[in-house]
Design a protein around this motif. Structure first.
Motif, short mmCIF file in Angstrom:
data_model
loop_
_atom_site.label_atom_id
_atom_site.label_comp_id
_atom_site.label_asym_id
_atom_site.label_seq_id
_atom_site.Cartn_x
_atom_site.Cartn_y
_atom_site.Cartn_z
N GLY A 197 0.59 -1.41 0.07
CA GLY A 197 0.16 0.13 0.00
C GLY A 197 0.79 1.30 -0.06
O GLY A 197 0.03 2.30 -0.29
N THR A 198 2.08 1.20 0.32
CA THR A 198 2.96 2.30 0.32
C THR A 198 3.32 2.59 -1.41
O THR A 198 3.65 1.74 -2.06
CB THR A 198 4.07 2.17 1.15
N PRO A 199 3.78 3.80 -1.58
CA PRO A 199 4.37 4.32 -2.79
C PRO A 199 5.67 4.20 -2.77
O PRO A 199 6.50 4.38 -1.74
CB PRO A 199 3.97 5.72 -2.74
N LEU A 237 5.63 2.85 -8.21
CA LEU A 237 4.42 2.14 -8.05
C LEU A 237 3.59 2.86 -6.99
O LEU A 237 4.06 3.22 -5.77
CB LEU A 237 5.06 0.65 -7.15
N GLU A 238 2.26 3.25 -7.37
CA GLU A 238 1.64 4.10 -6.50
C GLU A 238 1.14 3.47 -5.28
O GLU A 238 1.17 4.11 -4.44
CB GLU A 238 0.36 4.35 -7.40
N SER A 282 2.14 -7.23 -3.01
CA SER A 282 3.13 -8.25 -3.11
C SER A 282 3.56 -8.79 -4.47
O SER A 282 4.72 -9.23 -4.49
CB SER A 282 2.74 -9.38 -1.91
N SER A 283 2.64 -8.64 -5.29
CA SER A 283 2.69 -9.22 -6.69
C SER A 283 3.96 -8.54 -7.37
O SER A 283 4.34 -8.77 -8.55
CB SER A 283 1.52 -9.38 -7.56
N GLN A 284 4.05 -7.22 -6.89
CA GLN A 284 5.22 -6.42 -7.43
C GLN A 284 6.62 -6.51 -6.84
O GLN A 284 7.61 -5.83 -7.15
CB GLN A 284 4.82 -4.61 -7.34
#
Lengths: 113, 113
Positions: free
Chosen positions: B16-18, B78-79, B83-85
């Protein structure tokens, strides 16, 4: 949809023997092909390339063969050395559609001393 | 070695963090790319740029944005990290549209927990 495919995830070869890495592609617009070598924790490095107007390109121990009718290319390493152990990626570039390189999934080569 | 610097090289972040990854080149090459490498998928293009403020999507662009305000810098954001990132991200550069080599940076290891 994977346009560049490397169907062998891994390959083991004895030192001094030939290593053959294969790559298939589906897009007939590809006209330039490259091979990259990647060691763990490093970025991929360029190895050798071939234009679609050729069917073979050689650089020292490395030779790339292109079979356009079969949409297949291969990388031959002769003789294989332990330092060649790495992941090898093939890549393709389509003509006149920008500069978007398409990569395969990679083949992990292990050269056994 | 091509003059490509990626930062940070390693990062752990929470869901959830950018997150912003930076790529800096000293080669004055026109094209810049962001790829991610994942097991079984090889190198997949996220976004690329063909000039200052000129960018386009690659095959796995969802959840990512890019910006290029100067020739030498290409930012990947990544806005809201998921976890998939979790992946290894590679920046790359190339110069021309035909028969050219693409050069990679050292990679940025991102873990999203």
């Amino acid at each position: 949809d994977q346009q560049v495919k490397q169907n062998s995830p891994s390959l083991s070869v004895q030192e001094g023997r030939i290593s053959i890495l294969n790559c298939d592609y589906t897009n007939s617009m590809f006209d330039y092909f490259l091979w990259y070598k990647k060691y763990p924790a490093e970025g991929p490095t360029f190895l050798i390339s071939i234009s679609s107007i050729k069917d073979k390109n050689e650089d020292g121990r490395f030779t790339v063969f292109l079979n356009k009718s079969a949409k297949h290319l291969s990388l031959h390493i002769v003789p294989s050395q332990p330092g060649d152990s790495a992941v090898y990626f093939c890549a393709a570039l389509p003509r006149k559609t920008g500069n978007q390189f398409y990569f395969g999934t990679g083949t992990s080569l292990t050269v056994i001393p | 070695d091509a003059g490509i610097t990626q930062s940070p090289r390693h990062k752990v972040t929470e869901t959830g963090t950018p997150v912003t990854l930076r790529c800096h080149q000293t080669e004055n090459h026109r094209y810049m790319y962001w790829y991610r490498q994942d097991p079984g998928h090889g190198l997949r293009l996220i976004h690329y740029s063909y000039g200052v403020k000129d960018t386009d999507k690659g095959e796995v662009s969802d959840g990512y944005s890019v910006s290029r305000s100067k020739t030498e810098d290409f930012l990947l954001t990544l806005e809201s990290a998921t976890s998939s990132q979790t992946s290894v991200y590679f920046c790359a550069i190339s110069e021309s549209t035909t028969g050219n080599t693409i050069y990679f940076g050292e990679g940025s290891w991102l873990t999203v927990v």
